[in-house]
Design a protein around this motif. Sequence first.
Motif: not given
Lengths: 572, 387
Positions: A446-471
């Motif tokens: 996943i490149t830096d400039d991808t818009h979260p909206r353009d991700l697939s359902e699964g990718q978006r979930l994983t991104l949200a998971l990564a955001v939550v796991l950061t802490a």
Amino acid sequence: MIRFEDVSVIYDGAAEPTIQGVDFEVPEGELVLLVGPSGVGKSTLLGAVSGLVPHFTGGTLRGRVTVAGRDTRTHKPRELADVVGTVGQDPLSHFVTDTVEDELAYGMESLGLAPDVMRRRVEETLDLLGLADLRHRPIATLSGGQQQRVAIGSVLTPHPSVLVLDEPTSALDPAAAEEVLAVLQRLVHDLGTTILMAEHRLERVIQYADRIALLPTPGAPPILGTPAEVMAVSPVYPPVVALGRLAAWTPLPLTVRDARRRAAELRERLKERHDIAAQGRGELRDQPQQTRTRQQSTPPELLGATHRRWFSRKRTHTTSKPPCAAEIQALTVTRGRIQALRHINLSITPGETIALMGRNGAGKSTLLSTLVGLVQPTSGSVRVGDATPHRTPPPDLVRRVGLVPQEPRDLLYADTVAAECTAADADAGAAPGTCRALVSELLPGITDDTHPRDLSEGQRLTLALAVVLTARPPLLLLDEPTRGLDYAAKSRLVTLLRELAAEGHAIVLATHDVELAAELAHRVILLAEGEVIADGPTADVVVSSPSFAPQVTKILAPQQWLTVAQVRKALS
Amino acid sequence: MAEQHRPKGARGTARPAPHGPQTNDGAHHRAQLRAQTHPGAWWLWSLALGTAATRTTNPLLLTLLITVSAYVVATRRPATPWSRSYGAFVKLALAVLLIRLLFAITLGSPLPGTHTLLTLPEVPLPDWAQGIRLGGKVTAETLVFALYDGLKLATLLICVGAANALASPTRLLKSLPGALYETGVAVVVALTFAPHLIADAQRLRAARRLRGRPDRGIRGLFQVGLPVLEGALERSVALAAAMDARGYGRTAQVPRAVRRTTAALTLTGLLGVCAGTYGLLTAEGGTYGLPVLLAGLAAALAGLWLGGRRTPRTRYRPDTWNPRSCLIAASGAAVAALLTLAASTDPTALHPGVIPLVAPTLPLWPAAAVLLGLLPAFLTAPPKEPS
């Protein structure tokens, strides 16, 4: 009834056609299931039938789609409304009026049917879908399953000869899904309706399909055949097929019943192996069949788990530091006049994965919200680590507990992945780059400039998971994580969550997906009307419940196997 | 198409239903149809109470009007999300009252009052702002006058709220002429946009907490602004697609002559209305004004009726205007008419004096007239509890 002639669709600005070489026919009265991984153009294909592609979505459609003899090129969606009924993924965005009865009549009003015909059909449809008691109810007050039935009913009343459904059961609990599917089967059998349906949860729908159209990869032409033929080559398949492939049964069984009739020999083999090496998943079987009590809270019964259990018990006695990732005592939540949760007692141990199951509206999401302090307890106490969630300021709370909500998009505000990651680092007080490293690990490519909206359902979930796991929260909550995920994305999620659990994260999933719970959870909690009705090791809870038992369990009963992976391991 | 294959197990549908809509499900639904009040009747009743409120400044009468409408709403509003809007209207009315009082205190008023309550420091204003005063003496007379005035406005708002709570505008929409229906739906969909937007904003603000950001405060609201708008827009597009696929906006083929007549009638009708109104308002147009206005109105209505033939829409269980609805509307109209009459015969009772300051008294027969507005509470059946 539906005829695709060498159809390809390319959206404006896209380099490759979304679908191409689609050339098949769906005869009248057949239920055809459209399967394939995420992003292969299933929704586009469905949209082409109702004429929404390309009239509404834009893009270029080559070839010809005819429905009941009408060419979609010359007929707009509204002119096909009397032959095609379409229900999209989200029933809520489908409703135009605000009560059930008006909603059922809306389509007929647009078509200009006579009042007495409308009246009769509304009554018929209310009975057919079991909605008679809800006729005057505002739609906003219905549960998910009820809404889905109203959405289907609302397109049934004009008596379309074709029904197009995009994931009709994804958001539903197993019982509600069966309700909806029973209605569909009845339509096919009694009214001769032609149905074209896309669905990720194949284990629920495959037995109803007459034929399957498989879209294997984006842009590839569909493979059409009987369910058994297609399942032999499909990249997506339900557990029953996986087990059939493992045991090399031909033709492949598609229903639990078929598989059970073949499984005698497999059961025998498994029993032998098991007797030889009484280890592995052995303790699952050796557990006495317990009656489940409400407050039974057993830590995970995994390999090596006994050690941890002993250890944590000891810590309870010797140190003041709480051993639990979270502790809920006598929790009651009242919303308006409704008691959403009643007298819940629960403790969550580190490293434990808990599946929270139950009907739509049973209180699963409320329980998760209470754990992150979004909902204040009416009485009782909630402790996460050493904090009370609703009194803890958010910046402190994220380091103790993280929730990935039902709609992961709610967590994402920025317009690039990179900006999202920078913000997540700042929010969590983590070292810069922590989140980006997590994203690279979980979502390679996943490149830096991808818009979260353009991700697939699964990718978006994983991104949200990564955001939550950061802490790095020790307690991780996920609400309906597999909604809209295909099997590949699901298995990636399973691997990921397993690793997190092994690292000591406590994980709580609210889910309708029995297969996911079987694969992942150490412990299952069943909720009904805000109360805990069962709480115990996964094997014990799901095995005894007909609607929550995974397919493998049903096939191999009375032996207690939960997943194909376990069976494979035992056989090897 | 499929009536012949009707599934056998479906309850209540196996019987043949040869005589139209009411025969196939018996007395229950007939009874319910009877109990249904036309939404127009509720709107007329509420607006009539509002009109009555504009005829008086007597706080006792106004309070009585509010009580009457509140009682009817409390006992007769259906259990729909719409009916909860009453609370919002009451809050809005209170806000209006408070703002009116606040203005009276800070801006003062030209009323000569003798009972000075307090004196605020006065802000000196330049010459061109003559006639405007900031601060200064606050007299009891000013306050009482503002209170009466604000209460009138608040009563009006509460009456509109009552109309909203008793019959949602969507139900009223069903009674629009066919030619206007699609515009009406567009308006209603636009109206539901706002509540959705608020729900989305609340959900996203809650989600901010999950990111470890404070979930209260103005800044939080701004940061979720863009995602909220995006989400609402996406939902609107999805709804539009669903409506299109369900036949919204289907048109019937009508002969060209009819289409042209429709256009001509509507245009000349609207022009006629404009000219007629102009005629009525100017001094010299007194003779032709009214006839032209009426002719224009008739032509426009004919155009609308003819235009309705282009849309093949039919109505499912249209609300019928029954005697009960008439009585409800009449009870409201009676209140308005009697209070108008009272305002001309007994102006001192309906407009209690502010200078000199006197205590308002409750005029007996206007008060009795207001109580007529309670009639709907006894005429209609209480709403069913949601199942």
